[in-house]
Design a protein around this motif. Structure first.
Motif, PDB file in Angstrom:
ATOM      1  N   TYR A  37      53.945 -20.994  11.626  1.00 11.81           N
ATOM      2  CA  TYR A  37      54.789 -19.847  11.706  1.00 11.81           C
ATOM      3  C   TYR A  37      54.557 -19.115  12.921  1.00 11.81           C
ATOM      4  O   TYR A  37      55.547 -18.849  13.563  1.00 11.81           O
ATOM      5  CB  TYR A  37      53.998 -19.118  10.513  1.00 11.81           C
ATOM      6  CG  TYR A  37      54.467 -17.682  10.549  1.00 11.81           C
ATOM      7  CD1 TYR A  37      55.853 -17.355   9.871  1.00 11.81           C
ATOM      8  CD2 TYR A  37      54.029 -16.809  11.141  1.00 11.81           C
ATOM      9  CE1 TYR A  37      56.204 -16.105   9.938  1.00 11.81           C
ATOM     10  CE2 TYR A  37      54.368 -15.363  11.228  1.00 11.81           C
ATOM     11  CZ  TYR A  37      55.600 -15.009  10.616  1.00 11.81           C
ATOM     12  OH  TYR A  37      56.016 -13.719  10.571  1.00 11.81           O
ATOM     13  N   TRP A  38      53.172 -19.351  13.379  1.00 17.41           N
ATOM     14  CA  TRP A  38      53.103 -18.414  14.835  1.00 17.41           C
ATOM     15  C   TRP A  38      53.834 -19.215  15.898  1.00 17.41           C
ATOM     16  O   TRP A  38      54.223 -18.689  16.716  1.00 17.41           O
ATOM     17  CB  TRP A  38      51.765 -18.276  14.869  1.00 17.41           C
ATOM     18  CG  TRP A  38      51.185 -17.083  14.014  1.00 17.41           C
ATOM     19  CD1 TRP A  38      50.299 -17.245  12.978  1.00 17.41           C
ATOM     20  CD2 TRP A  38      51.638 -15.809  13.914  1.00 17.41           C
ATOM     21  NE1 TRP A  38      50.062 -15.950  12.317  1.00 17.41           N
ATOM     22  CE2 TRP A  38      50.819 -15.195  12.943  1.00 17.41           C
ATOM     23  CE3 TRP A  38      52.509 -14.986  14.807  1.00 17.41           C
ATOM     24  CZ2 TRP A  38      51.272 -13.945  12.646  1.00 17.41           C
ATOM     25  CZ3 TRP A  38      52.579 -13.735  14.480  1.00 17.41           C
ATOM     26  CH2 TRP A  38      52.076 -13.003  13.487  1.00 17.41           C
ATOM     27  N   GLN A  39      54.060 -20.460  15.772  1.00 17.34           N
ATOM     28  CA  GLN A  39      54.522 -21.250  16.899  1.00 17.34           C
ATOM     29  C   GLN A  39      56.008 -20.983  16.834  1.00 17.34           C
ATOM     30  O   GLN A  39      56.800 -21.136  17.711  1.00 17.34           O
ATOM     31  CB  GLN A  39      54.170 -22.861  16.889  1.00 17.34           C
ATOM     32  CG  GLN A  39      52.931 -23.225  17.107  1.00 17.34           C
ATOM     33  CD  GLN A  39      52.659 -23.007  18.678  1.00 17.34           C
ATOM     34  OE1 GLN A  39      53.376 -23.362  19.462  1.00 17.34           O
ATOM     35  NE2 GLN A  39      51.459 -22.549  18.915  1.00 17.34           N
ATOM     36  N   GLY A  84      64.011 -20.799  15.571  1.00 16.65           N
ATOM     37  CA  GLY A  84      62.839 -21.099  16.517  1.00 16.65           C
ATOM     38  C   GLY A  84      61.982 -22.006  15.529  1.00 16.65           C
ATOM     39  O   GLY A  84      61.711 -21.737  14.464  1.00 16.65           O
ATOM     40  N   ARG A  85      60.992 -23.195  16.344  1.00 18.22           N
ATOM     41  CA  ARG A  85      60.236 -23.767  15.481  1.00 18.22           C
ATOM     42  C   ARG A  85      59.479 -24.315  16.450  1.00 18.22           C
ATOM     43  O   ARG A  85      59.719 -24.423  17.324  1.00 18.22           O
ATOM     44  CB  ARG A  85      60.838 -24.933  14.318  1.00 18.22           C
ATOM     45  CG  ARG A  85      61.516 -25.896  15.223  1.00 18.22           C
ATOM     46  CD  ARG A  85      61.967 -27.159  14.080  1.00 18.22           C
ATOM     47  NE  ARG A  85      62.610 -28.226  14.722  1.00 18.22           N
ATOM     48  CZ  ARG A  85      62.818 -29.190  14.088  1.00 18.22           C
ATOM     49  NH1 ARG A  85      62.426 -29.525  13.182  1.00 18.22           N
ATOM     50  NH2 ARG A  85      63.377 -30.196  14.952  1.00 18.22           N
ATOM     51  N   ARG A  86      58.143 -24.951  16.010  1.00 20.40           N
ATOM     52  CA  ARG A  86      57.379 -25.922  16.905  1.00 20.40           C
ATOM     53  C   ARG A  86      58.024 -27.407  16.590  1.00 20.40           C
ATOM     54  O   ARG A  86      58.469 -27.744  15.382  1.00 20.40           O
ATOM     55  CB  ARG A  86      55.904 -25.958  16.243  1.00 20.40           C
ATOM     56  CG  ARG A  86      55.202 -26.993  17.356  1.00 20.40           C
ATOM     57  CD  ARG A  86      53.552 -26.935  16.546  1.00 20.40           C
ATOM     58  NE  ARG A  86      53.607 -27.325  15.276  1.00 20.40           N
ATOM     59  CZ  ARG A  86      53.668 -28.659  14.837  1.00 20.40           C
ATOM     60  NH1 ARG A  86      53.847 -29.595  15.309  1.00 20.40           N
ATOM     61  NH2 ARG A  86      53.567 -28.891  13.301  1.00 20.40           N
ATOM     62  N   THR A  90      58.714 -28.518  10.080  1.00 20.32           N
ATOM     63  CA  THR A  90      59.779 -28.305   9.206  1.00 20.32           C
ATOM     64  C   THR A  90      60.210 -26.746   9.087  1.00 20.32           C
ATOM     65  O   THR A  90      61.106 -26.245   8.352  1.00 20.32           O
ATOM     66  CB  THR A  90      59.776 -29.035   7.654  1.00 20.32           C
ATOM     67  OG1 THR A  90      58.761 -28.413   7.155  1.00 20.32           O
ATOM     68  CG2 THR A  90      59.793 -30.552   7.994  1.00 20.32           C
ATOM     69  N   LEU A  91      59.152 -26.014   9.436  1.00 16.67           N
ATOM     70  CA  LEU A  91      59.270 -24.560   9.421  1.00 16.67           C
ATOM     71  C   LEU A  91      60.117 -23.822  10.294  1.00 16.67           C
ATOM     72  O   LEU A  91      59.698 -23.814  11.776  1.00 16.67           O
ATOM     73  CB  LEU A  91      57.915 -24.033   9.495  1.00 16.67           C
ATOM     74  CG  LEU A  91      58.027 -22.313   9.053  1.00 16.67           C
ATOM     75  CD1 LEU A  91      58.431 -21.884   7.929  1.00 16.67           C
ATOM     76  CD2 LEU A  91      56.528 -21.830   9.474  1.00 16.67           C
ATOM     77  N   ASP A 113      63.473 -15.599   7.430  1.00 12.83           N
ATOM     78  CA  ASP A 113      62.647 -16.713   7.208  1.00 12.83           C
ATOM     79  C   ASP A 113      63.152 -17.947   6.473  1.00 12.83           C
ATOM     80  O   ASP A 113      62.426 -18.913   6.321  1.00 12.83           O
ATOM     81  CB  ASP A 113      61.101 -16.510   6.873  1.00 12.83           C
ATOM     82  CG  ASP A 113      61.247 -16.155   5.434  1.00 12.83           C
ATOM     83  OD1 ASP A 113      62.324 -15.822   4.703  1.00 12.83           O
ATOM     84  OD2 ASP A 113      60.038 -16.176   4.867  1.00 12.83           O
ATOM     85  N   TYR A 114      64.459 -17.755   6.493  1.00 13.76           N
ATOM     86  CA  TYR A 114      65.357 -19.122   5.712  1.00 13.76           C
ATOM     87  C   TYR A 114      66.748 -19.005   6.404  1.00 13.76           C
ATOM     88  O   TYR A 114      67.181 -18.037   6.803  1.00 13.76           O
ATOM     89  CB  TYR A 114      65.423 -18.852   4.329  1.00 13.76           C
ATOM     90  CG  TYR A 114      65.928 -17.948   3.591  1.00 13.76           C
ATOM     91  CD1 TYR A 114      67.505 -17.825   3.564  1.00 13.76           C
ATOM     92  CD2 TYR A 114      65.418 -16.642   3.387  1.00 13.76           C
ATOM     93  CE1 TYR A 114      67.943 -16.474   3.100  1.00 13.76           C
ATOM     94  CE2 TYR A 114      66.097 -15.526   3.152  1.00 13.76           C
ATOM     95  CZ  TYR A 114      67.368 -15.473   2.878  1.00 13.76           C
ATOM     96  OH  TYR A 114      68.037 -14.318   2.533  1.00 13.76           O
ATOM     97  N   CYS A 115      67.314 -20.113   6.336  1.00  3.36           N
ATOM     98  CA  CYS A 115      68.705 -20.365   6.986  1.00  3.36           C
ATOM     99  C   CYS A 115      69.664 -19.327   6.285  1.00  3.36           C
ATOM    100  O   CYS A 115      69.831 -19.731   5.122  1.00  3.36           O
ATOM    101  CB  CYS A 115      68.908 -21.598   7.217  1.00  3.36           C
ATOM    102  SG  CYS A 115      70.721 -22.017   7.991  1.00  3.36           S
TER     103      CYS A 115
END
Length: 132
Positions: A37-39, A84-86, A90-91, A113-115
């Motif tokens: 989440y933070w990434q 954005g994501r790391r 998959t988050l 927090d979802y598409c």
């Protein structure tokens, strides 16, 4: 009586150890989710500062050192959807943005927090390598 207390204490310790061993994967999953989440949040902020050329579909950029991936979808009326994501996670986190001369400005209350797109295939590519 002492033997009974020792037996009861041993059974309690065994039950506690078993319960702790069962809980460890849950703790690890929660910790991984928080890191992802933070990434993803950091990747969104990084994506806001990038230059994004005009395009009709998703375009992605990566930051190799931090392993961030940020993608932008241009929409109608100078609106866009930034994700954005790391890398490898998959988050995804999403932010609705306004496009002004290739600079992005976040829209108030635009974090999600979802598409938010109607069809899943319109969401950012999951496994494609990032880059322009």
């Amino acid at each position: 009586m002492v033997l009974m207390l020792l037996l009861l204490g041993g059974m309690t310790l065994h039950a506690t150890r078993t319960r702790l061993a069962q809980s460890m994967p849950l703790v690890a999953d929660a910790q991984q989710h928080h890191q992802d989440y933070w990434q993803a949040q950091a990747a969104l902020e990084w994506g806001l500062r990038q230059n994004w050329p005009q395009a009709d579909s998703w375009q992605c950029q990566s930051e190799a050192e931090q392993q961030w991936q940020s993608c932008l979808l241009h929409r109608e009326d100078d609106d866009g959807l930034l994700s954005g994501r790391r890398a490898g996670s998959t988050l995804w986190l999403f932010r609705q943005v306004s496009l002004h001369a290739s600079a992005l400005q976040t829209q108030p209350h635009g974090w999600i927090d979802y598409c938010p797109l109607a069809k899943a295939e319109l969401c950012p590519p999951q496994d494609e390598p990032a880059g322009l």
